[in-house]
Motif scaffolding. Structure first.
Motif, PDB file in Angstrom:
ATOM      1  N   GLY A 108       0.814  -1.198   0.000  1.00 30.27           N
ATOM      2  CA  GLY A 108       0.000   0.000   0.000  1.00 30.27           C
ATOM      3  C   GLY A 108       0.850   1.251   0.000  1.00 30.27           C
ATOM      4  O   GLY A 108       2.074   1.200   0.094  1.00 30.27           O
ATOM      5  N   ALA A 109       0.166   2.389  -0.103  1.00 29.14           N
ATOM      6  CA  ALA A 109       0.846   3.687  -0.103  1.00 29.14           C
ATOM      7  C   ALA A 109      -0.061   4.710   0.552  1.00 29.14           C
ATOM      8  O   ALA A 109      -1.286   4.614   0.465  1.00 29.14           O
ATOM      9  N   LYS A 110       0.574   5.672   1.222  1.00 26.57           N
ATOM     10  CA  LYS A 110      -0.198   6.759   1.816  1.00 26.57           C
ATOM     11  C   LYS A 110       0.644   8.034   1.781  1.00 26.57           C
ATOM     12  O   LYS A 110       1.866   7.993   1.765  1.00 26.57           O
ATOM     13  N   LEU A 111      -0.057   9.144   1.721  1.00 19.32           N
ATOM     14  CA  LEU A 111       0.577  10.458   1.675  1.00 19.32           C
ATOM     15  C   LEU A 111       0.314  11.139   3.002  1.00 19.32           C
ATOM     16  O   LEU A 111      -0.836  11.384   3.362  1.00 19.32           O
ATOM     17  N   GLU A 112       1.375  11.425   3.755  1.00 17.62           N
ATOM     18  CA  GLU A 112       1.209  12.071   5.049  1.00 17.62           C
ATOM     19  C   GLU A 112       2.369  13.030   5.325  1.00 17.62           C
ATOM     20  O   GLU A 112       3.529  12.677   5.152  1.00 17.62           O
TER      21      GLU A 112
END
Length: 153
Positions: A108-112
């Protein structure tokens, strides 16, 4: 200064290592150092890539997982209505490539907080994991009766 090593002698005397030599040859081609990133090993088979993408929105980033390759691209649209007095943030378009080993999956990937965090996991199929082979022993055969020389005939 870029130096190039000739792998031709190794190609003549090795079989099946072509991909490894290609990786070594292409390592210097991915020498661009923007945007900065970290690669972290979280465990035996878990990894995380964190890429600094400050100024990019989620819809301006694309992550593509191809065969043994992870490609992260960022495309920033130019806002022609804005007149910069000083532009210190590098928000230029980019394409960052990561060569992945066999059986590495993108979880997965997330932008934070301006970081694009991509989670990776290596999952080796059961049929490729080492396994112990049991050694079978023959069951003991009953001892054959010997015929004595004087009783034979």
């Amino acid at each position: 200064m870029r130096t190039s090593f000739d792998f031709t002698p190794f190609y003549r005397s090795s079989i099946g290592f072509d991909r490894m030599f290609d990786l070594l040859e292409n390592a210097s081609l991915n020498a661009e150092n923007w945007p900065p990133y970290n690669i972290v090993k979280l465990g035996e088979d878990a990894y995380r890539i964190a890429i600094a993408v400050a100024g990019f929105a989620e819809e301006e980033l694309t992550i593509t997982h191809e065969a043994n390759m992870l490609v992260v691209t960022g495309t920033k649209s130019e806002d022609e209505e804005v007149e910069y007095l000083h532009q210190g943030l590098a928000v230029r378009s980019f394409a960052r490539r990561f060569e992945l080993a066999d059986h590495v999956l993108v979880e997965g990937a997330k932008l934070e907080n301006g970081l694009l965090v991509i989670t990776l996991r290596r999952e080796i199929p059961e049929e490729m994991k080492p396994r112990r082979i049991t050694i079978e022993t023959e069951t003991a055969m009953p001892a054959s009766k010997q015929i004595e020389g004087d009783k034979a005939a």
